[in-house]
Design a protein around this motif. Structure first.
Motif, PDB file in Angstrom:
ATOM      1  N   HIS A 232       0.837  -1.193   0.000  1.00  0.00           N
ATOM      2  CA  HIS A 232       0.000   0.000   0.000  1.00  0.00           C
ATOM      3  C   HIS A 232       0.876   1.249   0.000  1.00  0.00           C
ATOM      4  O   HIS A 232       1.973   1.257   0.566  1.00  0.00           O
ATOM      5  CB  HIS A 232      -0.906   0.035   1.232  1.00  0.00           C
TER       6      HIS A 232
ATOM      7  N   ALA B 220      -4.483   3.361  -6.355  1.00  0.00           N
ATOM      8  CA  ALA B 220      -3.849   3.521  -5.051  1.00  0.00           C
ATOM      9  C   ALA B 220      -4.657   4.451  -4.152  1.00  0.00           C
ATOM     10  O   ALA B 220      -4.749   4.234  -2.941  1.00  0.00           O
ATOM     11  CB  ALA B 220      -2.423   4.046  -5.214  1.00  0.00           C
TER      12      ALA B 220
ATOM     13  N   ALA C  26      -7.565   2.498  -2.922  1.00  0.00           N
ATOM     14  CA  ALA C  26      -7.145   1.563  -1.880  1.00  0.00           C
ATOM     15  C   ALA C  26      -6.942   2.291  -0.549  1.00  0.00           C
ATOM     16  O   ALA C  26      -7.268   1.759   0.523  1.00  0.00           O
ATOM     17  CB  ALA C  26      -5.868   0.848  -2.299  1.00  0.00           C
ATOM     18  N   ALA C  27      -6.407   3.505  -0.615  1.00  0.00           N
ATOM     19  CA  ALA C  27      -6.213   4.288   0.606  1.00  0.00           C
ATOM     20  C   ALA C  27      -7.553   4.648   1.240  1.00  0.00           C
ATOM     21  O   ALA C  27      -7.720   4.586   2.465  1.00  0.00           O
ATOM     22  CB  ALA C  27      -5.411   5.552   0.290  1.00  0.00           C
TER      23      ALA C  27
ATOM     24  N   ARG D  32      -8.832   1.699   3.053  1.00  0.00           N
ATOM     25  CA  ARG D  32      -8.152   1.502   4.345  1.00  0.00           C
ATOM     26  C   ARG D  32      -8.742   2.416   5.408  1.00  0.00           C
ATOM     27  O   ARG D  32      -8.931   2.013   6.568  1.00  0.00           O
ATOM     28  CB  ARG D  32      -6.659   1.776   4.202  1.00  0.00           C
TER      29      ARG D  32
END
Length: 309
Positions: A117, A277, A280-281, A284
């Motif tokens: 990540h 990305a 994906a952050a 999270r």
């Protein structure tokens, strides 16, 4: 205009005194060094050296440029050090923009690096500038509570939240049950901004009852605001997750608001053309909010089962 290579040759000539020695210092052939010196003098428009036998000396003009070469080399080296400080060998970093709400638990839960990540970075903006920061590319994500979803941007719902009061632990508000607008009329009310945001306490709580506190004080720091409340210097209304995430403030008690619940949505805002990305952050961060909810943080029932009335 002289290049860096010309200045380096002049500095080497000043130190070595012979063209051949200066050439070896710079890993040049004598002919290449001679050609470079001639080119430097042509570009400078004046003589930069004089010769006496096999010794070469700099003219005052050449000496000045050689001294300048030292300054320029120092500046370049400092610039390289700065670039290393700014740069990173990590493939990508996600810039997360926050405003007033910058001490929530998701910061800790997501800042630790995770293999596979991108690392997250925290950028501070004014609340009213968060969306513009994402639109302009100054930030990749913006995290905050909103009453409505912004248009033209991706909006990932992180959690639903409710507004509550934060009051001093030793005040009568701490045990008196749900707080009404009339209860706060004579209190010092602490707020992050004099300009009210629609969907939050000013419009939905105070104006709905045609009551506004007589004393309103702006405090644009959540940490300081909670310390002031804990010290008995006022009360505030905030999203419940912010207050339960900040449980170290033992002198602050969370109290429900009277009437209907005023709900807001914590959102992760990004551009519609964001990279995988960034997505994906955002996921999270959503997982961090879910984990907080599972711990009971931000839940009205977590601190008072009589929240709704």
């Amino acid at each position: 205009m002289l290049d860096r290579a010309h200045l380096q040759l002049l500095a080497a000539l000043r130190e070595m005194g012979r063209l051949g020695d200066a050439a070896r210092r710079l890993h040049l052939s004598p002919s290449a060094a001679s050609h470079r010196l001639a080119e430097a003098e042509r570009r400078a428009g004046t003589r930069l050296t004089t010769t006496s036998g096999r010794t070469i000396r700099l003219t005052p003009a050449g000496e000045h440029l050689a001294n300048s070469a030292d300054d320029i080399e120092r500046q370049i080296n400092r610039a390289l050090l700065t670039a290393r400080w700014i740069g990173s060998d990590e493939p990508e970093r996600i810039r997360v923009a926050v405003g007033f709400y910058d001490t929530a638990g998701w910061l800790i839960d997501t800042f630790a690096p995770v293999d596979g990540h991108a690392r997250m970075e925290l950028l501070r903006f004014r609340d009213e500038d968060l969306l513009d920061a994402v639109r302009s590319g100054a930030a990749d994500l913006a995290i905050a509570p909103w009453s409505t979803r912004p248009t033209g941007l991706n909006a990932l719902t992180l959690a639903s939240d409710v507004l509550v009061a934060a009051v001093p632990a030793d005040s009568t508000f701490a045990t008196s049950g749900p707080i009404s607008p009339e209860d706060l009329y004579a209190e010092t009310f602490l707020t992050s901004d004099y300009r009210p945001s629609r969907g939050f306490e000013f419009h939905e709580f105070f104006l709905a009852a045609d009551v506004v506190p007589t004393t309103v004080v702006q405090v644009q720091s959540l940490e300081m605001l909670l310390r002031l409340v804990g010290g008995g210097h006022g009360v505030t209304i905030q999203p419940s997750m912010v207050l339960t995430w900040n449980r170290p403030h033992r002198t602050v008690v969370v109290a429900p608001l009277a009437g209907r619940n005023i709900t807001v949505q914590w959102l992760a805002i990004s551009r519609t053309d964001s990279s995988d990305a960034v997505g994906a952050a955002a996921d999270r961060i959503a997982e961090a909010f879910t984990a907080a909810s599972e711990r009971g943080e931000g839940s009205p029932e977590h601190f008072n089962p009589t929240m709704a009335r």
